[in-house]
Design a protein around this motif. Structure first.
Motif, PDB file in Angstrom:
ATOM      1  N   ALA A 267       0.810  -1.218   0.000  1.00 35.72           N
ATOM      2  CA  ALA A 267       0.000   0.000   0.000  1.00 35.72           C
ATOM      3  C   ALA A 267       0.846   1.272   0.000  1.00 35.72           C
ATOM      4  N   LEU A 268       2.151   1.138   0.266  1.00 38.46           N
ATOM      5  CA  LEU A 268       3.024   2.306   0.246  1.00 38.46           C
ATOM      6  C   LEU A 268       3.232   2.793  -1.178  1.00 38.46           C
ATOM      7  N   HIS A 269       3.553   4.057  -1.331  1.00 39.46           N
ATOM      8  CA  HIS A 269       3.923   4.552  -2.664  1.00 39.46           C
ATOM      9  C   HIS A 269       4.706   5.853  -2.553  1.00 39.46           C
ATOM     10  N   SER A 270       5.552   6.034  -3.549  1.00 39.47           N
ATOM     11  CA  SER A 270       6.382   7.224  -3.645  1.00 39.47           C
ATOM     12  C   SER A 270       6.433   7.621  -5.114  1.00 39.47           C
ATOM     13  N   GLN A 271       7.200   8.627  -5.400  1.00 43.68           N
ATOM     14  CA  GLN A 271       7.283   9.083  -6.792  1.00 43.68           C
ATOM     15  C   GLN A 271       8.069   8.125  -7.675  1.00 43.68           C
ATOM     16  N   THR A 272       8.764   7.160  -7.047  1.00 45.30           N
ATOM     17  CA  THR A 272       9.532   6.196  -7.841  1.00 45.30           C
ATOM     18  C   THR A 272       8.958   4.774  -7.761  1.00 45.30           C
ATOM     19  N   SER A 273       7.783   4.621  -7.139  1.00 40.92           N
ATOM     20  CA  SER A 273       7.163   3.292  -7.069  1.00 40.92           C
ATOM     21  C   SER A 273       6.678   2.860  -8.441  1.00 40.92           C
ATOM     22  N   TRP A 274       6.683   1.550  -8.665  1.00 40.44           N
ATOM     23  CA  TRP A 274       6.165   0.980  -9.906  1.00 40.44           C
ATOM     24  C   TRP A 274       4.849   0.253  -9.621  1.00 40.44           C
ATOM     25  N   GLY A 275       3.856   0.972  -9.213  1.00 41.29           N
ATOM     26  CA  GLY A 275       2.516   0.407  -9.067  1.00 41.29           C
ATOM     27  C   GLY A 275       2.264  -0.341  -7.784  1.00 41.29           C
ATOM     28  N   ILE A 276       3.284  -0.537  -6.959  1.00 39.13           N
ATOM     29  CA  ILE A 276       3.140  -1.264  -5.699  1.00 39.13           C
ATOM     30  C   ILE A 276       4.238  -0.792  -4.758  1.00 39.13           C
ATOM     31  N   GLY A 277       3.942  -0.765  -3.470  1.00 39.86           N
ATOM     32  CA  GLY A 277       4.984  -0.423  -2.518  1.00 39.86           C
ATOM     33  C   GLY A 277       6.129  -1.408  -2.616  1.00 39.86           C
ATOM     34  N   ASP A 278       7.358  -0.914  -2.578  1.00 40.91           N
ATOM     35  CA  ASP A 278       8.511  -1.801  -2.732  1.00 40.91           C
ATOM     36  C   ASP A 278       9.455  -1.639  -1.534  1.00 40.91           C
ATOM     37  N   LEU A 279      10.567  -2.347  -1.577  1.00 41.29           N
ATOM     38  CA  LEU A 279      11.477  -2.348  -0.433  1.00 41.29           C
ATOM     39  C   LEU A 279      12.240  -1.043  -0.277  1.00 41.29           C
ATOM     40  N   ASN A 280      12.354  -0.275  -1.348  1.00 41.80           N
ATOM     41  CA  ASN A 280      12.928   1.069  -1.217  1.00 41.80           C
ATOM     42  C   ASN A 280      11.947   1.977  -0.498  1.00 41.80           C
ATOM     43  N   ASP A 281      10.656   1.842  -0.821  1.00 40.64           N
ATOM     44  CA  ASP A 281       9.630   2.592  -0.086  1.00 40.64           C
ATOM     45  C   ASP A 281       9.650   2.219   1.391  1.00 40.64           C
ATOM     46  N   LEU A 282       9.806   0.927   1.669  1.00 38.08           N
ATOM     47  CA  LEU A 282       9.864   0.479   3.063  1.00 38.08           C
ATOM     48  C   LEU A 282      11.068   1.083   3.783  1.00 38.08           C
ATOM     49  N   ALA A 283      12.198   1.179   3.091  1.00 36.73           N
ATOM     50  CA  ALA A 283      13.389   1.783   3.703  1.00 36.73           C
ATOM     51  C   ALA A 283      13.148   3.254   4.025  1.00 36.73           C
ATOM     52  N   HIS A 284      12.528   3.976   3.089  1.00 32.92           N
ATOM     53  CA  HIS A 284      12.245   5.400   3.341  1.00 32.92           C
ATOM     54  C   HIS A 284      11.229   5.565   4.470  1.00 32.92           C
ATOM     55  N   LEU A 285      10.225   4.689   4.512  1.00 26.48           N
ATOM     56  CA  LEU A 285       9.259   4.746   5.601  1.00 26.48           C
ATOM     57  C   LEU A 285       9.958   4.466   6.929  1.00 26.48           C
ATOM     58  N   GLY A 286      10.881   3.499   6.925  1.00 23.77           N
ATOM     59  CA  GLY A 286      11.623   3.176   8.133  1.00 23.77           C
ATOM     60  C   GLY A 286      12.442   4.351   8.634  1.00 23.77           C
ATOM     61  N   GLU A 287      13.046   5.109   7.726  1.00 21.72           N
ATOM     62  CA  GLU A 287      13.820   6.283   8.121  1.00 21.72           C
ATOM     63  C   GLU A 287      12.924   7.336   8.767  1.00 21.72           C
TER      64      GLU A 287
END
Length: 615
Positions: free
Chosen positions: A127-147
């Motif tokens: 359910a996460l998303h950022s400007q670089t997501s490809w249609g689904i929350g990914d592990l980079n999004d999870l890292a940014h959320l963690g920060e």
């Protein structure tokens, strides 16, 4: 005098009946009992297979005269009881008569830091998303959320299972219906984060545009994400030089990774359901499978590389703040784990639940359970590997439906009423969980909602396993919750605060064709109103704020909010009993960078931080 069927059932752990949600006795039909015994291979007169020895370190356990070949290579003679110098781990014992058998030495309790008292978020990664997501929350999004979470004072993120679905162009959306619990879903790969993606930049430029455009859709479209990501990853794979670190990873993971990657390659040729493959392919160790692996060497390596990428990205995300992984209770009968561990699963049974006040027909969850006797006869290897795989890189593990370590309801007929409970070797399974927890330095949370046998929670406490406390189900205020618990307001299958408060959760259930328990939900709403100390017509945002202030007062080791509540989402992530395409597919209304700027979110962060500042 007990009948022959009753004696067999008792010997093999098949329940002849059970107490339902009203504590009324329900008898299992002889046909159901016979079918369960048949699925276990319990032929008349045959005893259950012998189990591996699992002993606890620090106890005077008799093992007999012989030699223990320890995991670390030492040979330790025994005269009678377990020598004190035998380390924790998986060993073998050779008795004086020359008989050799496995020996597992486990600690008495799971890992649990002294004085643990943190707060965090329970999140759906997709359910996460950022400007670089490809249609689904990914592990980079999870890292940014963690920060962001770490910088806000949070100490934990509990994530949905990242289990790999059964391979195919239309991935299963439910994280609780995995193809494999040993490996992870490639859809969570952050393609643009790959350093190797830069080498392939010209060939994946179009994929970048297409992938980012998928994030504009209101729902996660896994089929489209799969198509775009797999094409891009295949191009990257074909353009890069082989990394020595990848080869070391393959060697470390060994046969399990080779089998999983082989399954993925086989599914591209023969379809996703291994039960429909040619007979010669049903044996993972067979000659035909070995020949296929050799012939499709590059494709097998590609699927192995995807897991290498996921594990590296998960490790990086976990470094930002403590992750708590989630382990589903069973697997897809048609998927890779079922093929790989045919000697450990009850291949024709399904996990479910008996009839209750909310569902007169019971529930068939469709997932495959371990067979307790086959599991023990194979030295619990499939269970060990599953627990170990899910503890990699994380600070904690949530065990979905923890009662499954003690007993599971097997559906053995056409509908959930044709089922009964099967006993599991709880002591041995708990010992293994404790051993893997201590080795990983990770806490364990047992999801113990619903009907739970009395001794379960007491044993969980003795084992340093956190219980699960959900405000919607608990009459006590959070300030009275136990310390040995994870405290939260709701979960993925229950109403959000906004959905409950506004009554829209009931409306959504009706629209989906469900028959909501309106009386029970109204009782929860009244209890929430008293706890929040607001009028029934107060805005949902105010009610949410007050409830999170109450939650923050919980003395529990972990307190978790949800991002759905933080964003004021009305709908649940999942509506059990429905197949709506919205289940497990709703995107959060705010991007990760917007979460950090939201005053509404900041108010809940303050409420949870204040609860910890009172320590």
């Amino acid at each position: 005098m007990a009948s022959y069927l009753e004696r067999r059932a008792k010997r093999w752990g098949v329940a002849l009946g059970y107490n339902d949600f009203q504590n009324d006795r329900r008898e299992s039909s002889p046909q159901v009992v016979e079918r369960a015994l048949e699925l276990m291979g319990a032929s008349p007169g045959s005893p259950p297979p012998p189990a591996v020895r699992v002993v606890r370190k620090g106890t005077r356990t008799r093992v007999g005269k012989g030699v223990i070949e320890a995991e670390d290579g030492r040979s330790i003679p025994t005269a009678s009881v377990l020598p004190a110098e035998v380390p924790l781990g998986y060993h073998s014992f050779t008795a004086s008569d020359g008989q050799t058998s496995p020996l597992i030495v486990a600690p008495p309790r799971c890992y649990l830091p002294k004085g643990l008292h943190r707060w965090g978020w329970a999140i759906q990664v997709y359910a996460l998303h950022s400007q670089t997501s490809w249609g689904i929350g990914d592990l980079n999004d999870l890292a940014h959320l963690g920060e962001w979470a770490r910088d806000s004072g949070a100490g934990a993120l509990m994530i949905n299972p990242l289990h790999a679905p059964t391979p195919g162009p239309r991935p299963q959306p439910s994280p609780y219906f995995p193809g494999s619990r040993l490996f992870r879903d490639p859809l969570y790969i952050a393609v643009e984060k790959l350093a190797s993606a830069l080498q392939a930049a010209p060939s994946i430029a179009r994929a970048v545009t297409a992938g980012r455009r998928l994030t504009e859709k209101p729902l996660v479209d896994r089929a489209s994400v799969h198509r775009v990501k797999m094409r891009a990853l295949e191009r990257i794979w074909s353009s890069i030089e082989r990394d020595p670190a990848f080869e070391r990873y393959r060697k470390k993971k060994g046969r399990l990774l080779e089998d999983f990657a082989t399954y993925c390659a086989l599914s591209e040729v023969h379809g996703s359901d291994w039960r429909e493959w040619p007979r010669a392919l049903l044996d993972p160790r067979g000659k035909t499978v070995r020949e296929f692996r050799a012939e499709h060497r590059d494709r097998v390596a590609f699927h192995s590389w995807l897991q290498f990428v996921i594990e590296n990205q998960l490790e990086e995300a976990a470094a930002t703040t403590g992750l708590i992984a989630d382990l589903a209770v069973g697997v897809d009968p048609h998927g890779p784990d079922a093929w790989m561990f045919q000697d450990a699963f009850a291949v024709d049974a399904r996990v479910g639940a008996p009839p209750d006040e909310f569902n007169a027909r019971g529930q068939d969850w469709g997932v495959l359970p371990f067979d307790p006797h086959k599991l023990a006869a194979t030295s619990f290897q499939a269970f060990i590997e599953t627990v170990r795989a899910n503890l990699a890189h994380v600070s904690g593990l949530r065990l979905d439906h923890v009662m499954g370590l003690w007993r599971l309801y097997w559906v053995v007929g056409d509908d959930p009423t044709q089922g009964t409970y099967i006993r599991y070797p709880a002591r041995e399974l708990l010992d293994i969980v404790c051993l893997e927890s201590v080795r990983a330095g990770a806490i364990v949370v047992g999801e113990d909602l619903g009907t739970v046998e009395p001794e379960v929670r007491a044993e969980m406490t003795r084992r340093n396993m956190l219980s699960y406390r959900v405000l919607w189900f608990d009459d006590r205020p959070p300030s009275e919750y136990p310390q040995m618990a994870l405290a939260t307001i709701s979960n993925h299958d229950l109403p959000t605060v906004s959905g409950l408060w506004t009554g829209r959760d009931i409306a959504i259930q009706r629209k989906l064709g469900l028959q909501p328990n309106e009386k029970a939900e109204e009782q929860v709403r009244r209890r929430a109103r008293r706890l929040a100390r607001v009028r029934s017509d107060a805005p949902a945002q105010k009610a949410t704020q007050r409830l999170y202030e109450a939650l923050g007062a919980a003395p529990s080791a972990l307190t978790l909010g949800t991002l759905e509540d933080a964003c004021g989402v009305v709908a649940r992530p999942n509506y059990p009993g429905t197949t709506t395409k919205r289940n497990w597919s709703r995107r959060l209304p705010l991007r990760i960078d917007q979460l950090a700027r939201s005053k509404r979110v900041a108010a809940l962060v303050d409420a949870l931080n204040k609860g910890r500042s009172r320590d």
